[in-house]
Enzyme design. Sequence first.
Site, PDB file in Angstrom:
ATOM      1  N   HIS A 131       9.473  -9.198   1.042  1.00 48.07           N
ATOM      2  CA  HIS A 131       9.825 -10.496   0.157  1.00 48.07           C
ATOM      3  C   HIS A 131      11.358 -10.887   0.551  1.00 48.07           C
ATOM      4  O   HIS A 131      12.182 -10.114   0.956  1.00 48.07           O
ATOM      5  CB  HIS A 131      10.237  -9.917  -1.281  1.00 48.07           C
ATOM      6  CG  HIS A 131       8.806  -9.481  -1.885  1.00 48.07           C
ATOM      7  ND1 HIS A 131       8.241 -10.381  -2.949  1.00 48.07           N
ATOM      8  CD2 HIS A 131       8.196  -8.483  -1.657  1.00 48.07           C
ATOM      9  CE1 HIS A 131       7.146  -9.613  -3.273  1.00 48.07           C
ATOM     10  NE2 HIS A 131       6.915  -8.410  -2.752  1.00 48.07           N
TER      11      HIS A 131
ATOM     12  N   ASP B  47       5.614 -17.359  -1.957  1.00 48.43           N
ATOM     13  CA  ASP B  47       5.028 -16.577  -2.980  1.00 48.43           C
ATOM     14  C   ASP B  47       4.513 -17.327  -4.233  1.00 48.43           C
ATOM     15  O   ASP B  47       5.161 -18.314  -4.447  1.00 48.43           O
ATOM     16  CB  ASP B  47       6.094 -15.587  -3.715  1.00 48.43           C
ATOM     17  CG  ASP B  47       5.517 -14.404  -4.433  1.00 48.43           C
ATOM     18  OD1 ASP B  47       4.988 -14.784  -5.416  1.00 48.43           O
ATOM     19  OD2 ASP B  47       5.565 -13.423  -4.060  1.00 48.43           O
ATOM     20  N   ILE B  48       3.111 -16.875  -4.654  1.00 52.70           N
ATOM     21  CA  ILE B  48       2.815 -17.796  -5.812  1.00 52.70           C
ATOM     22  C   ILE B  48       3.577 -17.616  -7.130  1.00 52.70           C
ATOM     23  O   ILE B  48       3.312 -18.576  -8.092  1.00 52.70           O
ATOM     24  CB  ILE B  48       1.440 -17.753  -6.072  1.00 52.70           C
ATOM     25  CG1 ILE B  48       0.899 -16.355  -6.110  1.00 52.70           C
ATOM     26  CG2 ILE B  48       0.547 -18.304  -4.411  1.00 52.70           C
ATOM     27  CD1 ILE B  48      -0.479 -16.203  -6.596  1.00 52.70           C
TER      28      ILE B  48
ATOM     29  N   ASN C   5       8.287  -3.268  -1.349  1.00 59.21           N
ATOM     30  CA  ASN C   5       7.752  -2.397  -2.276  1.00 59.21           C
ATOM     31  C   ASN C   5       6.770  -1.589  -1.634  1.00 59.21           C
ATOM     32  O   ASN C   5       5.891  -2.014  -1.050  1.00 59.21           O
ATOM     33  CB  ASN C   5       7.065  -3.396  -3.337  1.00 59.21           C
ATOM     34  CG  ASN C   5       8.182  -4.084  -4.151  1.00 59.21           C
ATOM     35  OD1 ASN C   5       9.435  -3.756  -4.382  1.00 59.21           O
ATOM     36  ND2 ASN C   5       7.692  -5.429  -4.771  1.00 59.21           N
TER      37      ASN C   5
ATOM     38  N   GLY D 176       6.040  -1.363  -7.544  1.00 61.17           N
ATOM     39  CA  GLY D 176       5.709  -2.711  -7.890  1.00 61.17           C
ATOM     40  C   GLY D 176       4.852  -3.351  -6.783  1.00 61.17           C
ATOM     41  O   GLY D 176       4.580  -4.665  -6.817  1.00 61.17           O
ATOM     42  N   GLN D 177       4.367  -2.467  -5.677  1.00 64.76           N
ATOM     43  CA  GLN D 177       3.383  -3.043  -4.959  1.00 64.76           C
ATOM     44  C   GLN D 177       2.190  -3.434  -5.465  1.00 64.76           C
ATOM     45  O   GLN D 177       1.434  -2.700  -6.040  1.00 64.76           O
ATOM     46  CB  GLN D 177       3.238  -2.144  -3.615  1.00 64.76           C
ATOM     47  CG  GLN D 177       2.389  -2.675  -2.673  1.00 64.76           C
ATOM     48  CD  GLN D 177       2.335  -1.831  -1.396  1.00 64.76           C
ATOM     49  OE1 GLN D 177       2.947  -0.606  -1.308  1.00 64.76           O
ATOM     50  NE2 GLN D 177       1.635  -2.163  -0.143  1.00 64.76           N
TER      51      GLN D 177
ATOM     52  N   HIS E 287       4.264  -6.199   3.305  1.00 66.19           N
ATOM     53  CA  HIS E 287       5.080  -7.269   3.110  1.00 66.19           C
ATOM     54  C   HIS E 287       6.454  -7.442   2.921  1.00 66.19           C
ATOM     55  O   HIS E 287       6.773  -6.462   1.862  1.00 66.19           O
ATOM     56  CB  HIS E 287       4.335  -8.257   2.012  1.00 66.19           C
ATOM     57  CG  HIS E 287       3.883  -7.841   0.898  1.00 66.19           C
ATOM     58  ND1 HIS E 287       3.123  -6.819   0.608  1.00 66.19           N
ATOM     59  CD2 HIS E 287       4.742  -8.210  -0.347  1.00 66.19           C
ATOM     60  CE1 HIS E 287       3.183  -6.568  -0.707  1.00 66.19           C
ATOM     61  NE2 HIS E 287       3.860  -7.475  -1.295  1.00 66.19           N
TER      62      HIS E 287
END
Length: 117
Positions: A105, A35-36, A90, A96-97, A103
Amino acid sequence: MAGEPQDDCLFCKIVAGQIPATVVRETQTTVAFRDINPQAPTHVLVIPKAHYRDAAALAAGAPEVAADVLRETQAVADDEKLDSYRIVFNTGSGAGQTVWHTHAHVLGGRGLNWPPG
């Protein structure tokens, strides 16, 4: 259409190699990358290569790929040597998507309190 790449999808562009990512694992059906904006020492996203809007759409449209995503979360945890970790999907902006491509996390490497958020 579900399962088809979307021109405006960030994660579809990562799958296609159009946007760089720090890939940690890749299978025939999934890609896992860092994740960035990590929220834990280990924060890896596991995505299906096929485009599905959210986890519910993936489960309904391609349950075998949903299982692949979950299998890869374990593989990421093993590779990262996590003895405990959290998997988060999410679904919807209220949860929070922010990227509309399923995806998971994988979060670990620190204590994760409950309840989250």
